[in-house]
Design a protein around this motif. Sequence first.
Motif, PDB file in Angstrom:
ATOM      1  N   MET A 156       0.826  -1.207   0.000  1.00  0.00           N
ATOM      2  CA  MET A 156       0.000   0.000   0.000  1.00  0.00           C
ATOM      3  C   MET A 156       0.863   1.260   0.000  1.00  0.00           C
ATOM      4  O   MET A 156       0.531   2.253  -0.650  1.00  0.00           O
ATOM      5  N   ARG A 157       1.986   1.214   0.690  1.00  0.00           N
ATOM      6  CA  ARG A 157       2.885   2.366   0.691  1.00  0.00           C
ATOM      7  C   ARG A 157       3.412   2.616  -0.730  1.00  0.00           C
ATOM      8  O   ARG A 157       3.510   3.763  -1.185  1.00  0.00           O
ATOM      9  N   GLY A 158       3.765   1.533  -1.434  1.00  0.00           N
ATOM     10  CA  GLY A 158       4.239   1.688  -2.802  1.00  0.00           C
ATOM     11  C   GLY A 158       3.168   2.250  -3.723  1.00  0.00           C
ATOM     12  O   GLY A 158       3.454   3.109  -4.560  1.00  0.00           O
ATOM     13  N   VAL A 159       1.929   1.773  -3.564  1.00  0.00           N
ATOM     14  CA  VAL A 159       0.827   2.278  -4.381  1.00  0.00           C
ATOM     15  C   VAL A 159       0.605   3.763  -4.118  1.00  0.00           C
ATOM     16  O   VAL A 159       0.462   4.565  -5.049  1.00  0.00           O
ATOM     17  N   CYS A 160       0.569   4.145  -2.843  1.00  0.00           N
ATOM     18  CA  CYS A 160       0.372   5.546  -2.491  1.00  0.00           C
ATOM     19  C   CYS A 160       1.497   6.416  -3.042  1.00  0.00           C
ATOM     20  O   CYS A 160       1.262   7.537  -3.519  1.00  0.00           O
ATOM     21  N   ASN A 161       2.719   5.906  -2.998  1.00  0.00           N
ATOM     22  CA  ASN A 161       3.860   6.663  -3.509  1.00  0.00           C
ATOM     23  C   ASN A 161       3.718   6.935  -4.996  1.00  0.00           C
ATOM     24  O   ASN A 161       3.961   8.055  -5.472  1.00  0.00           O
ATOM     25  N   VAL A 162       3.317   5.922  -5.745  1.00  0.00           N
ATOM     26  CA  VAL A 162       3.137   6.079  -7.191  1.00  0.00           C
ATOM     27  C   VAL A 162       2.045   7.094  -7.496  1.00  0.00           C
ATOM     28  O   VAL A 162       2.210   7.978  -8.347  1.00  0.00           O
ATOM     29  N   VAL A 163       0.920   6.993  -6.776  1.00  0.00           N
ATOM     30  CA  VAL A 163      -0.199   7.911  -7.005  1.00  0.00           C
ATOM     31  C   VAL A 163       0.205   9.349  -6.681  1.00  0.00           C
ATOM     32  O   VAL A 163      -0.072  10.278  -7.443  1.00  0.00           O
ATOM     33  N   LEU A 164       0.870   9.540  -5.540  1.00  0.00           N
ATOM     34  CA  LEU A 164       1.257  10.885  -5.137  1.00  0.00           C
ATOM     35  C   LEU A 164       2.324  11.468  -6.066  1.00  0.00           C
ATOM     36  O   LEU A 164       2.311  12.660  -6.362  1.00  0.00           O
ATOM     37  N   LYS A 165       3.243  10.637  -6.539  1.00  0.00           N
ATOM     38  CA  LYS A 165       4.235  11.117  -7.502  1.00  0.00           C
ATOM     39  C   LYS A 165       3.552  11.560  -8.798  1.00  0.00           C
ATOM     40  O   LYS A 165       3.961  12.548  -9.426  1.00  0.00           O
ATOM     41  N   PHE A 166       2.519  10.826  -9.195  1.00  0.00           N
ATOM     42  CA  PHE A 166       1.758  11.188 -10.389  1.00  0.00           C
ATOM     43  C   PHE A 166       1.123  12.562 -10.227  1.00  0.00           C
ATOM     44  O   PHE A 166       1.244  13.429 -11.100  1.00  0.00           O
ATOM     45  N   PHE A 167       0.455  12.792  -9.078  1.00  0.00           N
ATOM     46  CA  PHE A 167      -0.168  14.088  -8.840  1.00  0.00           C
ATOM     47  C   PHE A 167       0.881  15.187  -8.673  1.00  0.00           C
ATOM     48  O   PHE A 167       0.660  16.339  -9.062  1.00  0.00           O
ATOM     49  N   GLN A 168       2.012  14.839  -8.091  1.00  0.00           N
ATOM     50  CA  GLN A 168       3.082  15.815  -7.916  1.00  0.00           C
ATOM     51  C   GLN A 168       3.599  16.283  -9.277  1.00  0.00           C
ATOM     52  O   GLN A 168       3.843  17.484  -9.487  1.00  0.00           O
ATOM     53  N   TYR A 169       3.738  15.356 -10.212  1.00  0.00           N
ATOM     54  CA  TYR A 169       4.205  15.707 -11.552  1.00  0.00           C
ATOM     55  C   TYR A 169       3.200  16.612 -12.258  1.00  0.00           C
ATOM     56  O   TYR A 169       3.561  17.647 -12.828  1.00  0.00           O
ATOM     57  N   HIS A 170       1.919  16.255 -12.192  1.00  0.00           N
ATOM     58  CA  HIS A 170       0.901  17.067 -12.869  1.00  0.00           C
ATOM     59  C   HIS A 170       0.726  18.423 -12.195  1.00  0.00           C
ATOM     60  O   HIS A 170       0.406  19.412 -12.866  1.00  0.00           O
ATOM     61  N   ALA A 171       0.930  18.491 -10.891  1.00  0.00           N
ATOM     62  CA  ALA A 171       0.884  19.780 -10.209  1.00  0.00           C
ATOM     63  C   ALA A 171       2.025  20.673 -10.691  1.00  0.00           C
ATOM     64  O   ALA A 171       1.847  21.885 -10.881  1.00  0.00           O
ATOM     65  N   SER A 172       3.196  20.072 -10.926  1.00  0.00           N
ATOM     66  CA  SER A 172       4.339  20.858 -11.385  1.00  0.00           C
ATOM     67  C   SER A 172       4.104  21.420 -12.782  1.00  0.00           C
ATOM     68  O   SER A 172       4.631  22.483 -13.126  1.00  0.00           O
ATOM     69  N   LEU A 173       3.302  20.743 -13.602  1.00  0.00           N
ATOM     70  CA  LEU A 173       2.980  21.257 -14.934  1.00  0.00           C
ATOM     71  C   LEU A 173       2.154  22.534 -14.854  1.00  0.00           C
ATOM     72  O   LEU A 173       2.132  23.323 -15.807  1.00  0.00           O
ATOM     73  N   ARG A 174       1.497  22.741 -13.735  1.00  0.00           N
ATOM     74  CA  ARG A 174       0.705  23.961 -13.516  1.00  0.00           C
ATOM     75  C   ARG A 174       1.445  24.945 -12.599  1.00  0.00           C
ATOM     76  O   ARG A 174       0.853  25.858 -12.062  1.00  0.00           O
ATOM     77  N   ASP A 175       2.737  24.699 -12.444  1.00  0.00           N
ATOM     78  CA  ASP A 175       3.568  25.537 -11.562  1.00  0.00           C
ATOM     79  C   ASP A 175       3.043  25.538 -10.133  1.00  0.00           C
ATOM     80  O   ASP A 175       3.107  26.561  -9.430  1.00  0.00           O
ATOM     81  N   LEU A 176       2.531  24.403  -9.678  1.00  0.00           N
ATOM     82  CA  LEU A 176       2.025  24.261  -8.323  1.00  0.00           C
ATOM     83  C   LEU A 176       2.922  23.301  -7.553  1.00  0.00           C
ATOM     84  O   LEU A 176       3.394  22.304  -8.090  1.00  0.00           O
ATOM     85  N   ALA A 177       3.132  23.607  -6.292  1.00  0.00           N
ATOM     86  CA  ALA A 177       3.990  22.773  -5.450  1.00  0.00           C
ATOM     87  C   ALA A 177       3.153  21.778  -4.667  1.00  0.00           C
ATOM     88  O   ALA A 177       2.135  22.134  -4.078  1.00  0.00           O
TER      89      ALA A 177
END
Length: 312
Positions: A117-138
């Motif tokens: 579950m930790r690995g799944v959460c990490n992948v999901v959060l990294k995905f959102f982190q990447y898309h947030a960076s595309l909008r210049d959001l931290a």
Amino acid sequence: PPPAHAMWSSKPRPATDVLAKRLRIRLQTDDGSVNVSPFGEPVQIQNEHFEGTVFLAHRPPKSSSLPVPYPERLNGKSSPALMWEFQLQGRFLTKPSGSLLMAGELRDAPMKLGPIMRGVCNVVLKFFQYHASLRDLALSYSFGQQKDGVRENPYLAISPNIVDRMFVSEQPLALPLGEDSLKCGTWRRSGEDWVAIDRSSISLDPSTYVTWAFSTGYLDWFNWQVAQLPGVGSIDLRNFWGSQGCWMGLVEESPQGRRWLLEGFINIVDSAEEDTAEGSEGDMGNISEVSSLSSSPSPVQKETKKTSCKIS
């Protein structure tokens, strides 16, 4: 487009359902704390960093006899149906010098995550982190790992610019603002109109009142679950962090560290524990006797003149 007047279109009704007492939302203030009603009654807040008003309209559980507060806002054509709408309006008494973030933190216990579950959460959060960076959001997060010999609290933070709607004015206005909970954009009050502006032009100085407004159909606080996920359905939040409540608020992050400018605690209390259970809530132990359904509304002028503006 949102109207220029602050509109009260549904009068909040008294809560008689015991389920309504289970959801506790409390914000820290200079006087201790205040309860936030989930039924659309604005509540005033003030501390050494921030002053303003909070509005929350949450859809009651299906098993409840309570009516939906502000049905014209929650019963729109969104898919999935909106669970709640939240608006935070206010001004910073001192302009933040670091990065401003909306944050959530677990302070009672670490997250209950196995390796998978930790690995799944990490992948999901990294995905959102990447898309947030595309909008210049931290977006930053931590599962509560050890750091320099000290265990860090589980933590998630993202730029408040992620919200659907932002309204800027020189004076406080009665909440809720806007008629359409699904409309996205940023507007500045100019005379009797709202004028579309770029979000990057907003300055968080003491002379500026900002209203952050957002809504979702994917988080159900009454049932303490992520809800209506396509192909998944609902996931109980206790699968991730047990029965503990969550701290949320506005955080300033700088090279000097993290500073909470506004913080509150949200949790679910079993009916058998309503009168006794306070949880591990730090300074929230001294709770002021303010009913979540009888808090005084913000003393702002409710305007009555309707106007409209074109949004380009």
